[in-house]
Design a protein around this motif. Structure first.
Motif, PDB file in Angstrom:
ATOM      1  N   MET A  13      -5.437 -36.030 -50.096  1.00 52.77           N
ATOM      2  CA  MET A  13      -5.486 -36.648 -48.762  1.00 52.77           C
ATOM      3  C   MET A  13      -6.761 -37.464 -48.635  1.00 52.77           C
ATOM      4  O   MET A  13      -7.816 -37.071 -49.107  1.00 52.77           O
ATOM      5  CB  MET A  13      -5.438 -35.547 -47.685  1.00 52.77           C
ATOM      6  N   SER A  14      -6.660 -38.602 -47.987  1.00 53.21           N
ATOM      7  CA  SER A  14      -7.779 -39.533 -47.922  1.00 53.21           C
ATOM      8  C   SER A  14      -8.839 -39.064 -46.948  1.00 53.21           C
ATOM      9  O   SER A  14      -8.585 -38.258 -46.056  1.00 53.21           O
ATOM     10  CB  SER A  14      -7.278 -40.913 -47.497  1.00 53.21           C
ATOM     11  N   GLU A  15     -10.045 -39.560 -47.156  1.00 48.16           N
ATOM     12  CA  GLU A  15     -11.127 -39.281 -46.220  1.00 48.16           C
ATOM     13  C   GLU A  15     -10.872 -40.043 -44.925  1.00 48.16           C
ATOM     14  O   GLU A  15     -10.225 -41.083 -44.929  1.00 48.16           O
ATOM     15  CB  GLU A  15     -12.462 -39.724 -46.839  1.00 48.16           C
ATOM     16  N   PRO A  16     -11.419 -39.529 -43.776  1.00 48.06           N
ATOM     17  CA  PRO A  16     -11.184 -40.188 -42.496  1.00 48.06           C
ATOM     18  C   PRO A  16     -11.550 -41.652 -42.505  1.00 48.06           C
ATOM     19  O   PRO A  16     -10.873 -42.469 -41.918  1.00 48.06           O
ATOM     20  CB  PRO A  16     -12.048 -39.380 -41.529  1.00 48.06           C
ATOM     21  N   SER A  17     -12.632 -42.015 -43.203  1.00 47.99           N
ATOM     22  CA  SER A  17     -13.099 -43.396 -43.159  1.00 47.99           C
ATOM     23  C   SER A  17     -12.177 -44.349 -43.901  1.00 47.99           C
ATOM     24  O   SER A  17     -12.190 -45.539 -43.657  1.00 47.99           O
ATOM     25  CB  SER A  17     -14.511 -43.484 -43.754  1.00 47.99           C
ATOM     26  N   GLU A  18     -11.353 -43.827 -44.823  1.00 51.54           N
ATOM     27  CA  GLU A  18     -10.547 -44.697 -45.661  1.00 51.54           C
ATOM     28  C   GLU A  18      -9.390 -45.341 -44.901  1.00 51.54           C
ATOM     29  O   GLU A  18      -8.920 -46.404 -45.278  1.00 51.54           O
ATOM     30  CB  GLU A  18     -10.021 -43.923 -46.871  1.00 51.54           C
ATOM     31  N   TRP A  19      -8.884 -44.707 -43.863  1.00 49.30           N
ATOM     32  CA  TRP A  19      -7.741 -45.279 -43.152  1.00 49.30           C
ATOM     33  C   TRP A  19      -8.173 -46.141 -41.970  1.00 49.30           C
ATOM     34  O   TRP A  19      -7.347 -46.855 -41.396  1.00 49.30           O
ATOM     35  CB  TRP A  19      -6.786 -44.172 -42.684  1.00 49.30           C
ATOM     36  N   LEU A  20      -9.455 -46.110 -41.617  1.00 51.03           N
ATOM     37  CA  LEU A  20      -9.923 -46.866 -40.469  1.00 51.03           C
ATOM     38  C   LEU A  20     -10.008 -48.360 -40.798  1.00 51.03           C
ATOM     39  O   LEU A  20     -10.615 -48.756 -41.789  1.00 51.03           O
ATOM     40  CB  LEU A  20     -11.301 -46.368 -40.023  1.00 51.03           C
ATOM     41  N   ILE A  21      -9.405 -49.199 -39.978  1.00 48.60           N
ATOM     42  CA  ILE A  21      -9.506 -50.651 -40.121  1.00 48.60           C
ATOM     43  C   ILE A  21     -10.748 -51.150 -39.399  1.00 48.60           C
ATOM     44  O   ILE A  21     -11.593 -51.841 -39.970  1.00 48.60           O
ATOM     45  CB  ILE A  21      -8.237 -51.339 -39.573  1.00 48.60           C
ATOM     46  N   TYR A  22     -10.860 -50.803 -38.120  1.00 48.28           N
ATOM     47  CA  TYR A  22     -12.082 -51.095 -37.371  1.00 48.28           C
ATOM     48  C   TYR A  22     -13.028 -49.919 -37.564  1.00 48.28           C
ATOM     49  O   TYR A  22     -12.682 -48.768 -37.278  1.00 48.28           O
ATOM     50  CB  TYR A  22     -11.766 -51.280 -35.883  1.00 48.28           C
ATOM     51  N   ARG A  23     -14.236 -50.183 -38.070  1.00 43.84           N
ATOM     52  CA  ARG A  23     -15.170 -49.109 -38.443  1.00 43.84           C
ATOM     53  C   ARG A  23     -16.360 -48.989 -37.506  1.00 43.84           C
ATOM     54  O   ARG A  23     -17.162 -48.073 -37.639  1.00 43.84           O
ATOM     55  CB  ARG A  23     -15.668 -49.335 -39.871  1.00 43.84           C
ATOM     56  N   GLY A  24     -16.495 -49.934 -36.563  1.00 47.36           N
ATOM     57  CA  GLY A  24     -17.604 -49.852 -35.629  1.00 47.36           C
ATOM     58  C   GLY A  24     -18.959 -50.062 -36.270  1.00 47.36           C
ATOM     59  O   GLY A  24     -19.975 -49.600 -35.741  1.00 47.36           O
ATOM     60  N   ALA A  25     -19.006 -50.756 -37.408  1.00 47.84           N
ATOM     61  CA  ALA A  25     -20.267 -50.957 -38.127  1.00 47.84           C
ATOM     62  C   ALA A  25     -20.979 -52.230 -37.704  1.00 47.84           C
ATOM     63  O   ALA A  25     -22.148 -52.438 -38.046  1.00 47.84           O
ATOM     64  CB  ALA A  25     -20.011 -50.988 -39.636  1.00 47.84           C
ATOM     65  N   GLY A  26     -20.277 -53.113 -36.980  1.00 53.77           N
ATOM     66  CA  GLY A  26     -20.917 -54.349 -36.523  1.00 53.77           C
ATOM     67  C   GLY A  26     -20.964 -55.441 -37.563  1.00 53.77           C
ATOM     68  O   GLY A  26     -21.499 -56.519 -37.308  1.00 53.77           O
ATOM     69  N   GLU A  27     -20.421 -55.188 -38.760  1.00 54.71           N
ATOM     70  CA  GLU A  27     -20.436 -56.178 -39.830  1.00 54.71           C
ATOM     71  C   GLU A  27     -19.022 -56.729 -40.037  1.00 54.71           C
ATOM     72  O   GLU A  27     -18.078 -55.961 -40.236  1.00 54.71           O
ATOM     73  CB  GLU A  27     -20.921 -55.549 -41.149  1.00 54.71           C
ATOM     74  N   PRO A  28     -18.831 -58.077 -39.985  1.00 52.81           N
ATOM     75  CA  PRO A  28     -17.495 -58.644 -40.221  1.00 52.81           C
ATOM     76  C   PRO A  28     -16.978 -58.302 -41.618  1.00 52.81           C
ATOM     77  O   PRO A  28     -17.744 -58.240 -42.578  1.00 52.81           O
ATOM     78  CB  PRO A  28     -17.723 -60.157 -40.076  1.00 52.81           C
ATOM     79  N   HIS A  29     -15.681 -58.061 -41.725  1.00 56.52           N
ATOM     80  CA  HIS A  29     -15.067 -57.790 -43.028  1.00 56.52           C
ATOM     81  C   HIS A  29     -13.591 -58.163 -42.957  1.00 56.52           C
ATOM     82  O   HIS A  29     -13.070 -58.526 -41.899  1.00 56.52           O
ATOM     83  CB  HIS A  29     -15.252 -56.311 -43.418  1.00 56.52           C
ATOM     84  N   GLU A  30     -12.886 -58.080 -44.066  1.00 57.78           N
ATOM     85  CA  GLU A  30     -11.480 -58.485 -44.168  1.00 57.78           C
ATOM     86  C   GLU A  30     -10.538 -57.281 -44.100  1.00 57.78           C
ATOM     87  O   GLU A  30      -9.432 -57.315 -44.643  1.00 57.78           O
ATOM     88  CB  GLU A  30     -11.253 -59.248 -45.480  1.00 57.78           C
ATOM     89  N   GLY A  31     -10.958 -56.227 -43.437  1.00 56.31           N
ATOM     90  CA  GLY A  31     -10.142 -55.013 -43.381  1.00 56.31           C
ATOM     91  C   GLY A  31      -8.788 -55.201 -42.733  1.00 56.31           C
ATOM     92  O   GLY A  31      -7.859 -54.437 -43.000  1.00 56.31           O
ATOM     93  N   ILE A  32      -8.642 -56.234 -41.892  1.00 56.37           N
ATOM     94  CA  ILE A  32      -7.364 -56.453 -41.207  1.00 56.37           C
ATOM     95  C   ILE A  32      -6.242 -56.698 -42.214  1.00 56.37           C
ATOM     96  O   ILE A  32      -5.060 -56.441 -41.926  1.00 56.37           O
ATOM     97  CB  ILE A  32      -7.485 -57.637 -40.215  1.00 56.37           C
ATOM     98  N   GLU A  33      -6.594 -57.191 -43.424  1.00 59.55           N
ATOM     99  CA  GLU A  33      -5.596 -57.437 -44.456  1.00 59.55           C
ATOM    100  C   GLU A  33      -4.983 -56.137 -44.970  1.00 59.55           C
ATOM    101  O   GLU A  33      -3.924 -56.152 -45.602  1.00 59.55           O
ATOM    102  CB  GLU A  33      -6.226 -58.205 -45.624  1.00 59.55           C
TER     103      GLU A  33
END
Length: 343
Positions: free
Chosen positions: A1-21
């Motif tokens: 089973m994956s870690e909680p952070s692995e399924w999060l798209i929006y991470r609240g880190a304030g840094e832009p990324h391509e996670g929406i893909e």
């Protein structure tokens, strides 16, 4: 089973990324299509039916409605009476209309969602007087006065669009299915205002009635709720086959006796484990129903003392299956919160 952070798209880190893909396809009941016009061989092009009935509905055909449900639906069909369906949120009230339309080949379900400001006029038709005035003013500068008068009468229909109820009452050989959704949300007057139209199966378009004698053969073309041009003769719409009308209510208010007298009343009880599993199979497939069986059982247990909606269960099974978060049960409980009081 994956870690909680692995399924999060929006991470609240304030840094832009391509996670929406990495976002998976939407749940079937939240897939709005946008694929353009339906193919000519599509039965009705009603993509809302897929959201209601589910993309795996061929699997769910193993489930059959209860005897009382079948009897009341058929009673409404035989008697040409509206079917008033009451029950808790997510009990399948709206789905019933789509199921009947799908099985009997009655085309797209005409849906009229009711809000506190809804009026009978909204359901029948809308006349865009402002747009017509603007067009008349523009034409006055370029058209001779005599021609403008005759042309003006014929063009009135261009500014009229029938609502869901008005479209359902158009004359046709086969009945349309009309869903008047959540009638208990309406203003106190709407249930009484519906009485005459539902009893007589006809209504007048005042703007056309006044000029019927100036129209060719007394007919005008208007748009229906499907976006098609239809002819209205003499400014009146009268049905040939009374539509199959489904009125839904969450039981938040009582309706006047005259409306109840004109309706066939069906109350949908709390779904059992088999019916819930069928809902899940229809929307998410057999594998999701098997893996989410424990969530279905937990949902049923909680629903004995709490007001819950089937949509919440579908959301929980989809998300815990698609994202596979570590805190599966905790996330499911967050998504399935009781509706009768704040947690």
């Amino acid at each position: 089973m994956s870690e909680p952070s692995e399924w999060l798209i929006y991470r609240g880190a304030g840094e832009p990324h391509e996670g929406i893909e990495q976002l998976p396809p939407p749940p079937p009941w939240r897939d709005f299509g946008g694929r353009g016009a339906p193919a000519p061989d599509e039965q009705d092009g009603d993509r809302s039916a897929d959201r209601r009935l589910g993309g795996y509905r061929h699997i769910a055909e193993l489930h059959r409605p209860g005897a009382e449900e079948l009897e009341m639906i058929n009673a409404a069909l035989y008697l040409r009476r509206p079917l008033l369906v009451t029950g808790s949120p997510g009990a399948g009230k709206s789905t019933l209309a789509h199921s009947v339309a799908h099985e009997l080949g009655l085309g797209r379900v005409l849906r009229w969602p009711i809000v506190s400001r809804s009026t009978l006029q909204d359901g029948l038709y809308h006349y865009d007087a402002i747009a017509r005035l603007q067009d008349v003013q523009i034409a006055a500068h370029s058209t001779a006065a005599g021609a403008a008068g005759a042309e003006s009468a014929q063009s009135v229909g261009s500014y009229i669009r029938l609502g869901p109820l008005g479209t359902a009452l158009l004359p046709s050989d086969r009945p349309r299915v009309l869903l008047i959704d959540e009638l208990d949300k309406s203003d106190i007057d709407l249930p009484n205002d519906l009485l005459n139209v539902l009893e007589e199966g006809e209504f007048a378009i005042r703007e056309l009635e006044r000029i019927a004698d100036r129209l060719p053969d007394g007919e005008a073309e208007v748009l229906d709720d499907d976006g098609n041009k239809v002819k209205v003769k003499g400014g009146r719409v009268q049905c040939r086959s009374f539509p199959f009308v489904v009125l839904t209510s969450n039981g938040e208010r009582d309706f006047p006796a005259p409306l109840m007298r004109r309706c066939i009343h069906l109350e949908l009880g709390r779904p059992d484990h088999q019916r819930l599993a069928t809902f899940v199979r229809a929307h998410l497939g057999d594998e999701a129903a098997r893996s989410g069986d424990d969530l279905i059982a937990h949902f049923l247990e909680r629903s004995r003392s709490e007001l819950l909606a089937t949509d919440q269960l579908l959301n929980a099974i989809y998300l815990t299956d698609a994202a596979a978060p570590a805190g599966r049960d905790r996330l499911a409980d967050l998504l399935i919160q009781r509706l009768d009081r704040p947690r």
